[in-house]
Design an enzyme around this catalytic site. Structure first.
Site, short mmCIF file in Angstrom:
data_model
loop_
_atom_site.label_atom_id
_atom_site.label_comp_id
_atom_site.label_asym_id
_atom_site.label_seq_id
_atom_site.Cartn_x
_atom_site.Cartn_y
_atom_site.Cartn_z
N HIS A 1 -5.93 12.36 4.52
CA HIS A 1 -6.22 11.13 5.26
C HIS A 1 -7.69 11.09 5.72
O HIS A 1 -7.99 11.11 6.91
CB HIS A 1 -5.28 11.00 6.47
CG HIS A 1 -5.16 9.59 6.99
ND1 HIS A 1 -4.02 9.08 7.54
CD2 HIS A 1 -6.05 8.58 7.05
CE1 HIS A 1 -4.21 7.82 7.93
NE2 HIS A 1 -5.46 7.49 7.63
N ASP B 1 -4.63 9.41 -0.46
CA ASP B 1 -5.27 9.84 0.80
C ASP B 1 -4.26 9.87 1.94
O ASP B 1 -4.55 10.43 2.99
CB ASP B 1 -6.40 8.84 1.13
CG ASP B 1 -7.19 9.25 2.37
OD1 ASP B 1 -7.53 10.46 2.47
OD2 ASP B 1 -7.45 8.40 3.24
N ASP C 1 -2.69 -11.25 -3.16
CA ASP C 1 -2.65 -11.25 -1.69
C ASP C 1 -1.95 -12.53 -1.26
O ASP C 1 -2.27 -13.61 -1.75
CB ASP C 1 -4.08 -11.20 -1.11
CG ASP C 1 -4.09 -10.90 0.37
OD1 ASP C 1 -4.64 -9.86 0.76
OD2 ASP C 1 -3.55 -11.72 1.16
N ALA D 1 -11.32 7.25 6.73
CA ALA D 1 -12.21 6.83 7.82
C ALA D 1 -13.07 7.98 8.34
O ALA D 1 -13.81 7.81 9.31
CB ALA D 1 -11.37 6.26 8.97
N GLU E 1 2.53 13.06 7.59
CA GLU E 1 1.20 13.70 7.56
C GLU E 1 1.12 14.80 8.61
O GLU E 1 1.34 14.52 9.79
CB GLU E 1 0.12 12.65 7.79
CG GLU E 1 0.07 11.64 6.65
CD GLU E 1 -1.03 10.60 6.77
OE1 GLU E 1 -1.73 10.57 7.81
OE2 GLU E 1 -1.20 9.80 5.84
N ARG F 1 -1.61 3.32 3.25
CA ARG F 1 -0.62 4.01 4.06
C ARG F 1 0.44 4.64 3.17
O ARG F 1 0.87 4.02 2.19
CB ARG F 1 0.08 3.05 5.04
CG ARG F 1 -0.69 2.81 6.32
CD ARG F 1 -0.83 4.09 7.17
NE ARG F 1 -1.61 3.84 8.37
CZ ARG F 1 -2.94 3.89 8.44
NH1 ARG F 1 -3.67 4.19 7.39
NH2 ARG F 1 -3.56 3.65 9.59
N1 LIG Z 1 -7.11 5.89 4.57
C1 LIG Z 1 -7.71 5.51 5.68
O1 LIG Z 1 -8.29 6.31 6.40
C2 LIG Z 1 -7.71 4.06 6.06
C3 LIG Z 1 -6.62 3.28 5.77
N2 LIG Z 1 -6.61 1.96 6.15
C4 LIG Z 1 -5.43 1.17 5.80
O2 LIG Z 1 -5.84 0.12 4.96
C5 LIG Z 1 -5.15 -1.06 5.33
C6 LIG Z 1 -5.95 -2.27 4.92
O3 LIG Z 1 -7.13 -2.36 5.71
P1 LIG Z 1 -8.03 -3.67 5.70
O4 LIG Z 1 -8.42 -4.05 4.32
O5 LIG Z 1 -9.10 -3.48 6.71
O6 LIG Z 1 -6.98 -4.73 6.25
P2 LIG Z 1 -7.01 -6.30 6.11
O7 LIG Z 1 -6.09 -6.80 7.13
O8 LIG Z 1 -8.42 -6.80 6.08
O9 LIG Z 1 -6.39 -6.55 4.64
C7 LIG Z 1 -5.06 -6.34 4.32
C8 LIG Z 1 -4.67 -7.40 3.31
O10 LIG Z 1 -3.35 -7.13 2.84
C9 LIG Z 1 -2.75 -8.37 2.59
N3 LIG Z 1 -1.31 -8.25 2.45
C10 LIG Z 1 -0.35 -8.26 3.41
N4 LIG Z 1 0.86 -8.16 2.83
C11 LIG Z 1 0.67 -8.06 1.51
C12 LIG Z 1 1.53 -7.93 0.40
N5 LIG Z 1 2.86 -7.88 0.55
N6 LIG Z 1 0.97 -7.86 -0.83
C13 LIG Z 1 -0.35 -7.93 -1.00
N7 LIG Z 1 -1.22 -8.07 0.02
C14 LIG Z 1 -0.71 -8.13 1.25
C15 LIG Z 1 -3.18 -9.22 3.76
O11 LIG Z 1 -3.01 -10.60 3.51
C16 LIG Z 1 -4.64 -8.80 3.90
O12 LIG Z 1 -5.50 -9.68 3.19
C17 LIG Z 1 -4.95 -0.90 6.85
O13 LIG Z 1 -3.85 -1.64 7.31
C18 LIG Z 1 -4.73 0.58 7.02
O14 LIG Z 1 -3.37 0.87 6.97
C19 LIG Z 1 -7.67 1.38 6.79
C20 LIG Z 1 -8.78 2.11 7.09
C21 LIG Z 1 -8.89 3.53 6.77
O1 LIG Z 2 -8.11 3.07 10.44
C1 LIG Z 2 -7.11 3.37 9.78
O2 LIG Z 2 -6.19 2.59 9.53
C2 LIG Z 2 -6.99 4.73 9.27
O3 LIG Z 2 -6.07 5.03 8.54
C3 LIG Z 2 -7.93 5.76 9.72
O4 LIG Z 2 -7.17 6.71 10.40
P1 LIG Z 2 -7.88 7.79 11.33
O5 LIG Z 2 -8.60 7.02 12.40
O6 LIG Z 2 -8.85 8.54 10.46
O7 LIG Z 2 -6.78 8.64 11.85
#
Ligand SMILES: NC(=O)C1=CN([C@@H]2O[C@H](COP(=O)(O)OP(=O)(O)OC[C@H]3O[C@@H](n4cnc5c(N)ncnc54)[C@H](O)[C@@H]3O)[C@@H](O)[C@H]2O)C=CC1
Ligand SMILES: O=C(O)C(=O)COP(=O)(O)O
Length: 353
Positions: A283, A260, A175, A286, A265, A236
């Site tokens: 997806h 996921d 990170d 969440a 999508e 993503r």
């Molecule tokens: N599948 C789903 O339903 C969900 C997907 N997500 C995705 O997960 C992502 C991460 O969520 P959180 O952990 O809450 O975010 P966060 O912001 O807490 O963590 C993201 C981390 O990625 C790091 N980062 C940035 N650029 C990077 C790189 N080039 N290489 C390595 N690390 C790097 C950042 O420094 C940060 O520590 C969200 O941005 C969202 O796109 C989040 C929630 C649900």
């Molecule tokens: O919170 C995020 O980044 C997610 O990817 C969750 O997406 P959703 O709210 O389930 O459409």
């Protein structure tokens, strides 16, 4: 912070009913309309002061351009890559999200995909439903003693690490912002990506989608991995290049993928979804009652706080992270996610922002 006048809010996706209730209790008129076409959204958006979305509503520059009265875009969730934050900022529209509300749910689904990759549970279940009893085909491998590489050590990456450590996995990661000493305290050894790729049996990505993370795993990086590496993308679509992933699963360089999220999508291109070594979900990271309740409630409380002119930093709600608001005010545009992380890290570390 001066109060922001919000009288009407459009909720354009399936958001927990708590959101509507809280907004209405605070005198805000709420309209819920799901599955709107882009032209419908463009035609209607002028009628609202606030917009609440999840990931499916694409709040692009043309939508923002038509939003003559919009003051707030609330993302009931984490990723704001479906919102043109630059365009919103230029128009003085605040963009806010609820970053910690779905952390545990996304981490749990990631762990489920890792476990399913190790034992091919979805494939075995489909085989049983087809009337088979094939014990040889589904020989698995233990997770115990294997190496998990976590790219992106933010909220979700951290929770994935602790859960998979309980299975006896060694966790390594990368990170650019989280300090090594902090991740070491969660049992994750940080190193460069060049050092990480060849060591991993499994790789999971947990970064935001932004130019620097598009195609983090590509033909070149797959070639640096152990043959048979298994990969998970619960972050993503596009962070793992989809065409490169297909080539890697076809050649056996990648032993399996748990997906996921997709670039498009739902994905029109089905080659990955249909591949026998790929398990996928629509997806769902969440999509739990708990995560939706938190995100729906938090985004509503944050909007109400704005209406009441409450100080953004250190407000009441549990997952209140007004980083995107600050980013909007600072006009930081496309680098916003990095700034979000700096601000959140500072806040969590007790530093006054
Ligand atoms: N599948 C789903 O339903 C969900 C997907 N997500 C995705 O997960 C992502 C991460 O969520 P959180 O952990 O809450 O975010 P966060 O912001 O807490 O963590 C993201 C981390 O990625 C790091 N980062 C940035 N650029 C990077 C790189 N080039 N290489 C390595 N690390 C790097 C950042 O420094 C940060 O520590 C969200 O941005 C969202 O796109 C989040 C929630 C649900
Ligand atoms: O919170 C995020 O980044 C997610 O990817 C969750 O997406 P959703 O709210 O389930 O459409």
């Amino acid at each position: 912070m001066a109060p922001v006048c919000i009288k009407s809010v459009l909720i354009s996706e399936s958001v927990d009913p708590r959101c509507r209730t809280i907004l209405e209790e605070n005198g805000i008129h709420v309209t819920e309309k799901q599955n709107m076409r882009k032209d419908e959204l463009i035609a209607e958006i002028k009628n609202y002061d606030g917009l609440v979305v999840r990931s499916a509503t694409k709040v692009t520059a043309d939508v923002i351009d038509a939003a003559t009265n919009l003051k707030i875009i609330g993302r009931a969730g984490t990723g704001v890559d479906n919102v043109d934050v630059d365009a919103a900022t230029q128009k003085g529209i605040i963009v806010m999200n609820t970053p910690s509300g779905n952390t545990i749910s996304a981490a749990e689904l990631t762990c489920a995909l890792i476990m399913n990759l190790s034992r091919q549970v979805p494939q075995a279940a489909m085989s049983m439903k087809a009337g088979n009893w094939d014990r040889k085909k589904f020989m698995g491998a233990e997770l115990y003693g294997k190496v998990l590489g976590i790219v992106g050590l933010g909220r979700i990456g951290k929770e994935v690490a602790s859960r998979m450590q309980s299975f006896g996995m060694k966790t390594i990661g990368y990170d650019p912002i989280t300090p090594k000493e902090i991740s070491a305290s969660w049992g994750v050894e940080q190193m460069t990506l060049e050092q990480l790729w060849p060591q991993c049996d499994y790789i999971t990505v947990h970064t935001p989608l932004m130019p620097s993370t598009v195609g983090l795993l590509n033909d070149e990086t797959f070639a640096k991995c152990k043959r048979g590496v298994k990969v998970v993308n619960c972050a993503r679509g596009g962070i793992i290049d989809e065409a490169a992933l297909f080539r890697a699963v076809e050649s056996g360089q990648c032993g399996g993928a748990g997906l996921d999220v997709f670039v498009e999508e739902p994905p029109k291109e089905r080659t990955l979804v249909d591949h026998p070594n790929v398990i996928s979900c629509p997806h769902l990271g969440a999509s739990t009652k708990e995560a939706q309740a938190r995100c729906g409630q938090d985004i509503a409380l944050q909007i109400v706080d704005m209406v009441n002119g409450k100080n953004l930093v250190g407000a009441s709600s549990t997952s209140y992270m007004p980083s995107a608001v600050l980013v909007g005010l600072l006009g930081n545009g496309s680098n916003s996610i990095n700034l979000i992380n700096v601000l959140n890290f500072a806040k969590e570390s007790g530093i006054q922002v």
